[in-house]
Scaffold this active site. Structure first.
Site, PDB file in Angstrom:
ATOM      1  N   LYS A 123       0.503  -1.408   0.005  1.00 55.72           N
ATOM      2  CA  LYS A 123       0.289  -0.184   0.025  1.00 55.72           C
ATOM      3  C   LYS A 123       0.979   1.360   0.479  1.00 55.72           C
ATOM      4  O   LYS A 123       0.298   2.383  -0.991  1.00 55.72           O
ATOM      5  CB  LYS A 123      -0.949  -0.172   0.980  1.00 55.72           C
ATOM      6  CG  LYS A 123      -0.561  -0.330   2.443  1.00 55.72           C
ATOM      7  CD  LYS A 123      -1.293   0.135   3.366  1.00 55.72           C
ATOM      8  CE  LYS A 123      -0.653  -0.111   5.134  1.00 55.72           C
ATOM      9  NZ  LYS A 123      -0.039   1.343   5.306  1.00 55.72           N
ATOM     10  N   THR A 124       1.764   1.382   0.712  1.00 55.41           N
ATOM     11  CA  THR A 124       3.154   2.572   0.474  1.00 55.41           C
ATOM     12  C   THR A 124       3.579   2.548  -0.767  1.00 55.41           C
ATOM     13  O   THR A 124       3.515   4.076  -1.034  1.00 55.41           O
ATOM     14  CB  THR A 124       4.277   2.215   1.811  1.00 55.41           C
ATOM     15  OG1 THR A 124       3.388   2.142   3.159  1.00 55.41           O
ATOM     16  CG2 THR A 124       5.323   3.377   2.022  1.00 55.41           C
ATOM     17  N   ARG A 145       2.463 -10.798  10.028  1.00 60.61           N
ATOM     18  CA  ARG A 145       3.345 -10.888  10.478  1.00 60.61           C
ATOM     19  C   ARG A 145       4.739 -11.818   9.879  1.00 60.61           C
ATOM     20  O   ARG A 145       5.444 -10.742   9.762  1.00 60.61           O
ATOM     21  CB  ARG A 145       4.170 -10.059  11.864  1.00 60.61           C
ATOM     22  CG  ARG A 145       2.577  -9.283  12.334  1.00 60.61           C
ATOM     23  CD  ARG A 145       2.898  -8.616  11.790  1.00 60.61           C
ATOM     24  NE  ARG A 145       1.315  -8.501  11.008  1.00 60.61           N
ATOM     25  CZ  ARG A 145       1.306  -6.837   9.730  1.00 60.61           C
ATOM     26  NH1 ARG A 145       2.207  -6.710   9.868  1.00 60.61           N
ATOM     27  NH2 ARG A 145      -0.025  -7.292   9.316  1.00 60.61           N
ATOM     28  N   ASP A 197      -3.702   7.149   5.362  1.00 60.44           N
ATOM     29  CA  ASP A 197      -3.307   5.812   4.964  1.00 60.44           C
ATOM     30  C   ASP A 197      -3.773   5.301   6.542  1.00 60.44           C
ATOM     31  O   ASP A 197      -4.398   5.671   8.001  1.00 60.44           O
ATOM     32  CB  ASP A 197      -1.634   5.825   5.342  1.00 60.44           C
ATOM     33  CG  ASP A 197      -1.545   4.283   5.081  1.00 60.44           C
ATOM     34  OD1 ASP A 197      -1.769   3.320   4.729  1.00 60.44           O
ATOM     35  OD2 ASP A 197       0.178   4.252   5.637  1.00 60.44           O
ATOM     36  N   GLU A 198      -4.253   4.234   7.144  1.00 59.02           N
ATOM     37  CA  GLU A 198      -4.319   2.813   7.989  1.00 59.02           C
ATOM     38  C   GLU A 198      -5.902   3.507   8.058  1.00 59.02           C
ATOM     39  O   GLU A 198      -6.111   3.739   9.623  1.00 59.02           O
ATOM     40  CB  GLU A 198      -2.829   3.141   9.038  1.00 59.02           C
ATOM     41  CG  GLU A 198      -2.151   2.940   8.512  1.00 59.02           C
ATOM     42  CD  GLU A 198      -2.224   1.180   8.772  1.00 59.02           C
ATOM     43  OE1 GLU A 198      -2.834   0.577   8.832  1.00 59.02           O
ATOM     44  OE2 GLU A 198      -1.016   0.241   8.592  1.00 59.02           O
ATOM     45  N   GLN A 233      -7.620  -5.812   9.978  1.00 58.77           N
ATOM     46  CA  GLN A 233      -6.487  -4.960  10.365  1.00 58.77           C
ATOM     47  C   GLN A 233      -6.867  -4.032  11.253  1.00 58.77           C
ATOM     48  O   GLN A 233      -6.178  -3.295  11.943  1.00 58.77           O
ATOM     49  CB  GLN A 233      -5.144  -4.583   9.936  1.00 58.77           C
ATOM     50  CG  GLN A 233      -4.551  -5.544   9.196  1.00 58.77           C
ATOM     51  CD  GLN A 233      -3.670  -5.538   8.158  1.00 58.77           C
ATOM     52  OE1 GLN A 233      -2.678  -5.153   9.218  1.00 58.77           O
ATOM     53  NE2 GLN A 233      -3.427  -5.825   7.061  1.00 58.77           N
TER      54      GLN A 233
END
Length: 755
Positions: A33-34, A605, A220-221, A251
């Protein structure tokens, strides 16, 4: 087409090319996504002619903002410094530093950290004679934080609280808390968002200027946003509606901090014309790990449908080990890490140990020490929360904003000046009576008749602060800190008072000076004391995570979000621990769904290898619990494990959707009479993640309390029993708890004590 777009996969391109109007990017874990955000920014500037000045990119942590800032600078080059890339809090601070005087504060306001707000609350509770055994300071702070997240003012809170003793107490304390902060020209973290929204609503011309400035907004997020953050973004985007939000509802794990998952789930209701793009290709993990994550999260109902996939290959099977005890579990994890290191398979930095609660860390640390394995615990004492650093910061805060009563009181007798608590209380009484700050009262010590000759001890302190303030425009911040240390003889006093920790504390002070120097060197504009204090105040625990040193990292699952490791050890996967006992019996199904999302975060993770462990028995609060493996383990298809999981009957269907499992057959030792009554019922419920019902729970026997009685609960504190209903095998008890509202629970679980 631009080269920056050619670097993306098809779905990423689709997201990057949509530059006008609302856009929701559902970005699964590890889906890049970044990269999408930064390439989208570069594309808008290079191909669409968007002025960098008109772009705002908001993240949640300084670490994420720094990474995005670096990538944007590399890709965009000239003009990149005009783009605002910052966290929510730092964005709002930047706005408030310029305009907060419009709503009654000075622009050199102080930002209170957790310790500061606790100190304020302690003073308020003492002044109002609040019984903090019945309702601790942290409960008031939590209630106030939630109110601010929801944009509820003290007056609104008081109206809603009518008739409820606990809520009325909170309302009274909330009002006093706001008065104290205003008098100290201070804001807490929640205020940074709340006051910015207040500013925008009170001054439409200021809002309009920022709407013109930020014509293109990226967040973001987005799944972690709360109500006030949602309102802030909505106000900024209202004029041009070029709002792009990126996030993953799977998430969303910060409900306890106020995050509202509905913000991302209902984005299309707020913006009906929004385009939605799903990023499902994962670049981090193997397919076996992703299949496990998909299988677990697929049991949640409140989510957007998506499934992660990768072209990295299947990878190894997932390891599951059910150990006899928590001690054996810690030993197994430490032995595994040591063996992998000896075999050259993984270095220490490649491994992370994740757990649900901080209490699990003790045994793990002991075993790592025994094996000689270097490690760091994430979420320990923050560097800026250490005593000596807090002292120096308090001096700097007092010099910058003498209205900050908490800072002034911290250092008035540090180092010792013979100023006692009685004198401090008399000065505070005078300040309260005259509605002035504590520091202003110190300056008028001669006019306070009750302190007598003690005023002679206060004058040198005030004079010293005034001298520091007069020097501030003429010296660097590094020189100021050194001047403070020299004038107060702080280090000399530290050496005399604290022989045991003297060396480490001095090293911390030296590191703090390094930070000051780095801040001054990195500033493009004139470095200021307010700017430095602001930067320090906005540092979060996750920003201090050092993944470069060759050490194993230990952390809670909440702390692990945003990180990745070649080998992840997911520990304590047991019913009653993860998911927690309180969420198993909760009346709110969303509580269990958030626990499942937390498990999903833990699984994703892992890059190459995932080890899941549980213990048959574990000591919790001095009591031995006998635990069955977590339902989350049983939601993972058995074909993905290298060893059979006890009671796991789940297999993969053709569509990679888990087939409902048969009930778990509990081993004999878990039917031990010492086991808690919920264990048996929890194991029955493992196959399907449903809330337990009364018939699943062991009888509590006769109750020693009745309707109308006052009772105490281990978590919710004191409450009044409103109703008792006899179920098939247990009583359902409805209780109105002070500060927590009405809760319905089973007597066998609740363990209510009559007062």
């Amino acid at each position: 087409m631009s080269n920056v777009i050619d670097m993306l996969n098809d779905k990423q391109k689709e997201a990057a090319l949509h530059t006008e109007g609302p856009l929701l990017i559902l970005a699964g874990a590890g889906s890049g996504k970044t990269r999408v955000i930064t390439n989208r920014i570069a594309y808008m500037i290079d191909e669409c002619g968007v002025n960098p000045w008109n772009i705002l990119a908001i993240t949640f942590t300084n670490k994420a903002a720094g990474e995005m800032r670096s990538r944007v600078d590399d890709m965009v080059g000239f003009g990149a410094d005009s783009i605002w890339v910052a966290t929510f809090h730092s964005t709002c601070v930047r706005i408030l530093r310029r305009y907060i005087d419009k709503i009654g504060y000075d622009t050199n306001f102080t930002i209170y950290d957790t310790d500061d707000t606790k100190a304020v609350m302690k003073g308020i509770c003492k002044r109002l004679k609040v019984d903090t055994k019945q309702m601790p300071e942290r409960a008031f702070l939590s209630a106030i934080s939630h109110a601010k997240d929801e944009m509820i003012t003290p007056s609104d809170y008081a109206l809603d609280a009518a008739g409820s003793y606990g809520a009325e107490q909170v309302a009274k304390v909330y009002a006093e808390y706001e008065k104290e902060l205003k008098k100290s020209n201070a804001l807490d973290f929640d205020d940074l968002l709340l006051k910015t929204v207040e500013l925008f609503k009170a001054w439409p011309d200021i809002l309009d200027s920022y709407q013109e400035r930020f014509r293109y907004i990226m967040v973001d997020e987005y799944q972690d946003t709360n109500t006030v953050q949602f309102e802030f973004v909505k106000l900024l985007a209202a004029k041009y509606r070029n709002i792009c939000v990126v996030g993953d509802d799977d998430q969303s794990i910060y409900k306890f901090r106020g995050a509202n998952i509905r913000n991302i789930l209902d984005f299309e209701k707020v913006y009906p014309d929004a385009m939605v793009v799903k990023l499902e290709q994962n670049y981090r993990s193997t397919q076996n790990i992703l299949d496990a994550a998909n299988a677990v999260i697929g049991n949640n109902k409140g989510r957007k449908d998506k499934a992660l996939w990768t072209d990295k290959g299947e990878g190894g099977l997932i390891h599951f080990r059910q150990c006899d005890s928590a001690y054996d579990e810690a030993e197994y994890v430490a032995d595994s890490i040591a063996a992998n290191k000896r075999d050259g398979k993984y270095d220490y930095r490649d491994c992370a140990i994740l757990y649900r609660t901080n209490a699990q860390a003790r045994l793990l640390e002991e075993k790592l020490i025994f094996e000689g394995i270097p490690y760091d615990v994430v979420g320990g004492v923050n560097f800026y929360a250490r005593r000596e650093i807090k002292d120096i910061l308090a001096y700097l805060k007092t010099i910058d904003n003498a209205r900050d009563d908490i800072a002034v009181k911290r250092i008035i007798n540090v180092p010792r000046r013979g100023i006692g608590a009685t004198t401090i209380n008399k000065v505070q009484d005078y300040a309260n009576a005259n509605d002035i700050s504590f520091y202003d009262a110190l300056k008028k010590a001669d006019e306070i008749p009750s302190i007598g000759r003690s005023s002679d001890k206060l004058k040198p302190f005030v004079n010293m602060i005034q001298v520091f303030r007069s020097k501030l425009p003429h010296i660097t911040l590094e020189e100021l800190v050194n001047d403070i240390l020299e004038t107060t003889a702080y280090i000399e006093n530290l050496e005399a008072d604290d022989k045991e920790d003297e060396e480490s504390r001095i090293e911390n002070i030296e590191e703090f000076i390094n930070k000051v120097v780095a801040y001054e060197e990195e500033q493009e504009d004139e470095p200021t004391l307010s700017g430095f204090l602001e930067e320090v105040a906005l540092v979060a625990d996750i920003d201090n995570v050092n993944t470069d040193s060759n050490k194993v990292l230990l952390m809670t699952l909440h702390s692990a979000k945003g990180l990745e490791f070649p080998h992840v050890y997911l520990t304590g996967l047991e019913e009653g621990l993860f998911p927690s006992y309180m969420n198993i019996v909760s009346d709110d199904p969303s509580e269990l769904e958030e626990e499942r999302r937390l498990c999903y975060v833990g699984i994703t993770r892992a890059m190459d290898e995932l080890t899941i462990t549980s213990a048959r028995q574990r000591m919790v609060r001095g009591e031995t619990q006998y635990n069955a493996p977590s339902r989350f383990v049983k939601e993972i298809p058995s074909a993905l494990f290298d060893l059979k999981v006890p009671g796991n009957r789940i297999r993969l269907s053709d569509g990679n959707v888990p087939v409902k499992a048969k009930p778990y057959a509990m081993p004999a030792h878990e039917r031990n009479a010492k086991a808690r009554p919920y264990i048996a019922s929890a194991s029955k419920a493992m196959a399907a993640p449903s809330i337990l019902t009364g018939k699943d729970i062991g009888s509590s026997g006769s109750l020693d309390y009745g309707e109308g009685d006052t009772v105490r609960h281990i978590k919710f504190g004191e409450g009044v029993v409103l109703k008792i209903e006899k179920g098939t095998r247990d009583y359902e008890v409805t209780v109105d708890f002070k500060g927590y509202g009405v809760k319905k629970m089973f007597a066998g679980f609740a363990k209510l004590k009559k007062i």
